[in-house]
Design a protein around this motif. Structure first.
Motif, PDB file in Angstrom:
ATOM      1  N   ALA A   1       0.815  -1.182   0.016  1.00  0.00           N
ATOM      2  CA  ALA A   1       0.305   0.106  -0.131  1.00  0.00           C
ATOM      3  C   ALA A   1       0.619   1.603  -0.083  1.00  0.00           C
ATOM      4  CB  ALA A   1      -0.946   0.127   1.525  1.00  0.00           C
TER       5      ALA A   1
ATOM      6  N   TYR B   1       2.367   3.907   7.633  1.00  0.00           N
ATOM      7  CA  TYR B   1       2.484   2.101   6.986  1.00  0.00           C
ATOM      8  C   TYR B   1       3.890   1.542   8.231  1.00  0.00           C
ATOM      9  CZ  TYR B   1       5.666  -1.935   5.441  1.00  0.00           C
ATOM     10  OH  TYR B   1       5.346  -3.530   5.637  1.00  0.00           O
TER      11      TYR B   1
ATOM     12  N   HIS C   1       1.429   1.069  -4.532  1.00  0.00           N
ATOM     13  CA  HIS C   1       0.405   1.982  -4.382  1.00  0.00           C
ATOM     14  C   HIS C   1      -0.004   3.238  -4.096  1.00  0.00           C
ATOM     15  CE1 HIS C   1      -0.508  -1.856  -6.991  1.00  0.00           C
ATOM     16  NE2 HIS C   1      -0.877  -2.777  -5.531  1.00  0.00           N
ATOM     17  N   GLY C   2       1.434   3.661  -3.377  1.00  0.00           N
ATOM     18  CA  GLY C   2       0.772   4.804  -2.770  1.00  0.00           C
ATOM     19  C   GLY C   2      -0.177   5.625  -2.099  1.00  0.00           C
ATOM     20  N   LEU C   3      -0.731   4.216  -1.995  1.00  0.00           N
ATOM     21  CA  LEU C   3      -2.609   4.399  -1.065  1.00  0.00           C
ATOM     22  C   LEU C   3      -2.354   5.110   0.361  1.00  0.00           C
ATOM     23  CD1 LEU C   3      -3.781   0.614  -1.986  1.00  0.00           C
ATOM     24  CD2 LEU C   3      -4.505   3.571  -2.897  1.00  0.00           C
ATOM     25  N   ILE C   4      -0.795   5.237   1.139  1.00  0.00           N
ATOM     26  CA  ILE C   4      -0.757   5.355   2.521  1.00  0.00           C
ATOM     27  C   ILE C   4       0.005   6.058   2.674  1.00  0.00           C
ATOM     28  CG2 ILE C   4      -2.457   4.285   3.548  1.00  0.00           C
ATOM     29  CD1 ILE C   4      -0.466   2.064   4.176  1.00  0.00           C
TER      30      ILE C   4
END
Length: 228
Positions: free
Chosen positions: A193, A205, A197-200
């Motif tokens: 993530a 993290y 995907h650069g979601l957070i």
């Protein structure tokens, strides 16, 4: 530090083992039920495991696990994951979900045994995973020897002793194993993530890893050394 942290653990492990046994007193009981000493042995064994995983493996390769894991991630999740496991990620994973948990287990023993049960869980899951990967691939993987020869017998022996003595109930043992399994899920899912995907944010993290590492402090609180 992010590049060379495992060298600190390698040289600290023998001293930690010495201190663990030097601190034992008459009346501490059998070694396998001495939560503080076992937690210290867990920490030391993981430091030796990290030598094989992250410094020099059995084939003489330097810093082997990063490349191995990135190959596995790329195979499983696509080429965009081929550089997901960075030196910084490896540093935070191992110093939070491993070192922090182990030292919290030492600190809280013997009044609260669940952090040690959780540490045993992450060791057992890790050792079994190394063995399963070796069987599936028919080849050595970095960390295999210490994972199978140290982690599995130490964790299984500790669980058996805690169950046999009544110091921990089956539910607490199962929760310790589940915590270790979920730790591996979180570290991989969070890594993808954040770094793929650069979601957070990466910082989020790392914060999640620390929160998961301290979660055992608040689970199965009980009187004495019991983990129920």
């Amino acid at each position: 530090l992010a590049e060379h942290w495992m060298k600190i653990g390698t040289f600290a492990a023998p001293m930690l083992i010495f201190l663990a046994f030097a601190a034992r007193r008459e009346g501490d009981g059998p070694l396998w039920r001495d939560v503080k000493t076992m937690a210290a042995l867990f920490a030391a064994s993981y430091m030796l495991h990290q030598f094989e995983e992250h410094w020099i493996d059995a084939l003489g390769r330097l810093y082997p696990l990063r490349g191995f894991l990135n190959e596995q991630l790329a195979t499983a999740f696509g080429p965009e994951a081929a550089a997901a496991m960075t030196p910084q990620a490896i540093f935070f994973i191992n110093t939070s979900v491993v070192w922090l948990v182990a030292f919290l287990a030492i600190w809280t023993a013997p009044t609260h045994a669940f952090p040690a049960l959780a540490m045993a869980g992450v060791m057992l899951v890790n050792g079994v995973a190394h063995g399963a990967m070796a069987i599936a691939s028919g080849a050595y993987n970095p960390g295999l020897i210490t994972g199978v020869l140290l982690f599995v017998p130490l964790a299984a022996g500790f669980y058996w002793a805690m169950l046999a003595s009544g110091a921990a109930r089956p539910l607490a043992i199962a929760a310790g194993v589940a915590w270790g399994a979920l730790a591996h899920v979180i570290l991989i899912a969070g890594l993808l993530a954040a770094n793929v995907h650069g979601l957070i944010p990466v910082g989020a993290y790392y914060a999640l890893l620390i929160l998961w590492a301290i979660a055992p402090l608040f689970a199965f609180r009980a009187s004495g050394a019991r983990a129920d």
